[in-house]
Write a protein that holds these residues in place. Structure first.
Motif, PDB file in Angstrom:
ATOM      1  N   ARG A   1      45.166  -2.010  27.183  1.00 32.74           N
ATOM      2  CA  ARG A   1      45.648  -2.424  28.578  1.00 32.74           C
ATOM      3  C   ARG A   1      44.224  -1.954  29.392  1.00 32.74           C
ATOM      4  NH1 ARG A   1      46.110   0.079  32.621  1.00 32.74           N
ATOM      5  NH2 ARG A   1      45.961   2.017  31.729  1.00 32.74           N
ATOM      6  N   GLN A   2      43.759  -1.002  29.157  1.00 29.17           N
ATOM      7  CA  GLN A   2      42.623  -0.561  29.956  1.00 29.17           C
ATOM      8  C   GLN A   2      41.358  -1.549  29.849  1.00 29.17           C
ATOM      9  OE1 GLN A   2      42.156   2.328  32.106  1.00 29.17           O
ATOM     10  NE2 GLN A   2      40.200   1.406  32.621  1.00 29.17           N
ATOM     11  N   ALA A   3      41.035  -1.813  28.433  1.00 25.06           N
ATOM     12  CA  ALA A   3      39.892  -2.609  28.204  1.00 25.06           C
ATOM     13  C   ALA A   3      40.045  -4.130  28.855  1.00 25.06           C
ATOM     14  CB  ALA A   3      39.662  -2.780  26.795  1.00 25.06           C
ATOM     15  N   PHE A   4      41.036  -4.549  28.651  1.00 27.58           N
ATOM     16  CA  PHE A   4      41.626  -5.919  29.165  1.00 27.58           C
ATOM     17  C   PHE A   4      41.412  -5.884  30.821  1.00 27.58           C
ATOM     18  CE2 PHE A   4      44.264  -9.554  29.839  1.00 27.58           C
ATOM     19  CZ  PHE A   4      43.397 -10.539  29.402  1.00 27.58           C
ATOM     20  N   GLY A   5      42.032  -4.860  31.123  1.00 27.56           N
ATOM     21  CA  GLY A   5      42.010  -4.467  32.611  1.00 27.56           C
ATOM     22  C   GLY A   5      40.374  -4.417  33.143  1.00 27.56           C
ATOM     23  N   ASN A   6      39.441  -3.718  32.554  1.00 23.87           N
ATOM     24  CA  ASN A   6      38.283  -3.652  32.865  1.00 23.87           C
ATOM     25  C   ASN A   6      37.491  -5.272  32.814  1.00 23.87           C
ATOM     26  OD1 ASN A   6      38.423  -1.048  32.806  1.00 23.87           O
ATOM     27  ND2 ASN A   6      37.280  -0.607  31.251  1.00 23.87           N
ATOM     28  N   VAL A   7      37.953  -5.946  31.841  1.00 24.75           N
ATOM     29  CA  VAL A   7      37.475  -7.595  31.976  1.00 24.75           C
ATOM     30  C   VAL A   7      37.957  -8.206  33.243  1.00 24.75           C
ATOM     31  CG1 VAL A   7      37.952  -9.636  30.895  1.00 24.75           C
ATOM     32  CG2 VAL A   7      37.116  -7.739  29.588  1.00 24.75           C
ATOM     33  N   LEU A   8      39.292  -8.000  33.655  1.00 22.93           N
ATOM     34  CA  LEU A   8      39.738  -8.786  34.663  1.00 22.93           C
ATOM     35  C   LEU A   8      39.240  -8.103  36.098  1.00 22.93           C
ATOM     36  CD1 LEU A   8      43.654  -8.915  33.676  1.00 22.93           C
ATOM     37  CD2 LEU A   8      42.021 -10.708  33.338  1.00 22.93           C
ATOM     38  N   THR A   9      39.013  -6.981  36.034  1.00 23.50           N
ATOM     39  CA  THR A   9      38.324  -6.494  37.111  1.00 23.50           C
ATOM     40  C   THR A   9      36.975  -7.109  37.396  1.00 23.50           C
ATOM     41  OG1 THR A   9      39.881  -4.302  37.045  1.00 23.50           O
ATOM     42  CG2 THR A   9      37.609  -4.175  38.314  1.00 23.50           C
TER      43      THR A   9
END
Length: 113
Positions: free
Chosen positions: A51-59
């Motif tokens: 969730r964190q890694a994918f959230g970093n991508v989306l950010t």
């Protein structure tokens, strides 16, 4: 037009790399890990770390003016020991819920070392 580094202020400050590089209308995203803004790996196991890694991508994508639907490819890398049922089911669900309807091409790589 020269490439432009994309480093959202909400993410950890990069050192020696960029979270993304915008060249023309194409955004090249750097590999993301489960680091929070304080450069700490988030606790909670594979689902929260994904969730964190994918959230970093989306950010990073949004910082460059993009949306989740604009992605054309996603590559995920995992290190064992992970049971496939633990890895793919929650990860796929989290990915779909955060990236909306259209999913890009997906490559999953399991690191054996």
């Amino acid at each position: 037009m020269p490439p432009i580094a994309v480093n959202p202020p909400a993410l950890a400050a990069p050192s020696g790399y960029s979270h993304g590089t915008l060249s023309g209308t194409t955004l090249y995203l750097g590999g993301q890990t489960a680091l929070d803004a304080g450069m700490r790996i988030v606790p909670g196991g594979i689902v929260e770390q994904f969730r964190q890694a994918f959230g970093n991508v989306l950010t990073t994508l949004r910082e460059a003016g993009g949306e989740p639907e604009d992605r054309v490819r996603r590559r995920s890398r995992f290190r064992p020991p992970l049971e496939p049922s633990v890895m793919f089911s929650p990860v796929a669900h989290r990915s779909r819920s955060r990236a909306r309807r259209r999913a890009p091409v997906l490559t999953v790589v399991l690191a054996l070392l």
